[in-house]
Design a protein around this motif. Sequence first.
Motif, short mmCIF file in Angstrom:
data_model
loop_
_atom_site.label_atom_id
_atom_site.label_comp_id
_atom_site.label_asym_id
_atom_site.label_seq_id
_atom_site.Cartn_x
_atom_site.Cartn_y
_atom_site.Cartn_z
N VAL A 129 -4.35 -13.39 0.68
CA VAL A 129 -3.74 -12.15 0.22
C VAL A 129 -2.26 -12.39 -0.05
O VAL A 129 -1.53 -12.91 0.79
N LEU A 130 -1.81 -11.98 -1.25
CA LEU A 130 -0.42 -12.16 -1.66
C LEU A 130 0.41 -10.90 -1.51
O LEU A 130 1.60 -10.96 -1.26
N GLU A 131 -0.21 -9.75 -1.74
CA GLU A 131 0.51 -8.50 -1.62
C GLU A 131 -0.46 -7.37 -1.32
O GLU A 131 -1.66 -7.51 -1.51
N ALA A 132 0.09 -6.27 -0.82
CA ALA A 132 -0.69 -5.06 -0.59
C ALA A 132 0.00 -3.94 -1.34
O ALA A 132 1.21 -3.80 -1.29
N SER A 133 -0.77 -3.16 -2.07
CA SER A 133 -0.22 -2.03 -2.80
C SER A 133 -0.71 -0.75 -2.13
O SER A 133 -1.91 -0.48 -2.11
N VAL A 134 0.22 -0.01 -1.57
CA VAL A 134 -0.12 1.18 -0.81
C VAL A 134 0.60 2.38 -1.39
O VAL A 134 1.79 2.29 -1.71
N THR A 135 -0.11 3.48 -1.56
CA THR A 135 0.54 4.74 -1.93
C THR A 135 0.21 5.76 -0.85
O THR A 135 -0.95 6.10 -0.65
N PHE A 136 1.24 6.18 -0.15
CA PHE A 136 1.08 7.24 0.84
C PHE A 136 1.09 8.55 0.07
O PHE A 136 1.88 8.73 -0.85
N ARG A 137 0.24 9.49 0.42
CA ARG A 137 0.21 10.78 -0.27
C ARG A 137 0.50 11.88 0.74
O ARG A 137 -0.01 11.86 1.84
N GLY A 138 1.33 12.82 0.35
CA GLY A 138 1.72 13.91 1.24
C GLY A 138 2.28 15.07 0.44
O GLY A 138 2.01 15.20 -0.75
#
Length: 161
Positions: A129-138
């Motif tokens: 794994v090279l990167e993680a793409s995360v979008t927090f929603r609120g």
Amino acid sequence: MHPLETTSPERWSELLREAGLRVTSGRLAALAHIEAHPHSSVAQIHTALAHDLPSMSTQSVHNITHDLTTHGILQRIDTPDSGSALYETRTADNHHHVQCIVCHRIEDVDCVVGEAPCLTPHDAHGMRVLEASVTFRGICAACDAGPLTSPTHSQRKDQHV
């Protein structure tokens, strides 16, 4: 690039040349706009540039963002509710995003652990794994304090009554 740093037109020109791209007024104007207004859509970029570059078409902006993303100068962000891809110049780190589900505003969130990839999957299926793409929603503070106009907002408030 860190969000508080700004890049000069000379540095953008240098980065374009290093990537093997021609330095054009359209590319420089798009980069300057996206740097000042991160998380911009092609439509927003086109609208902002249309006055100074009236011959630039929406398709030209699509081509510019595609080329700059392909060469690592821009980062493309796809979120479920944004309606279109968004672009930013912050590419040299593994940051994430937080998005309001009401107004769809997006803000940067620095890496949750401090270094890439920030998250480790339970099973990477043999991949490094090279990167993680995360979008927090609120819900942002302005929308949370505002009138109950959206169904999502109303449903959330009703659940707490």
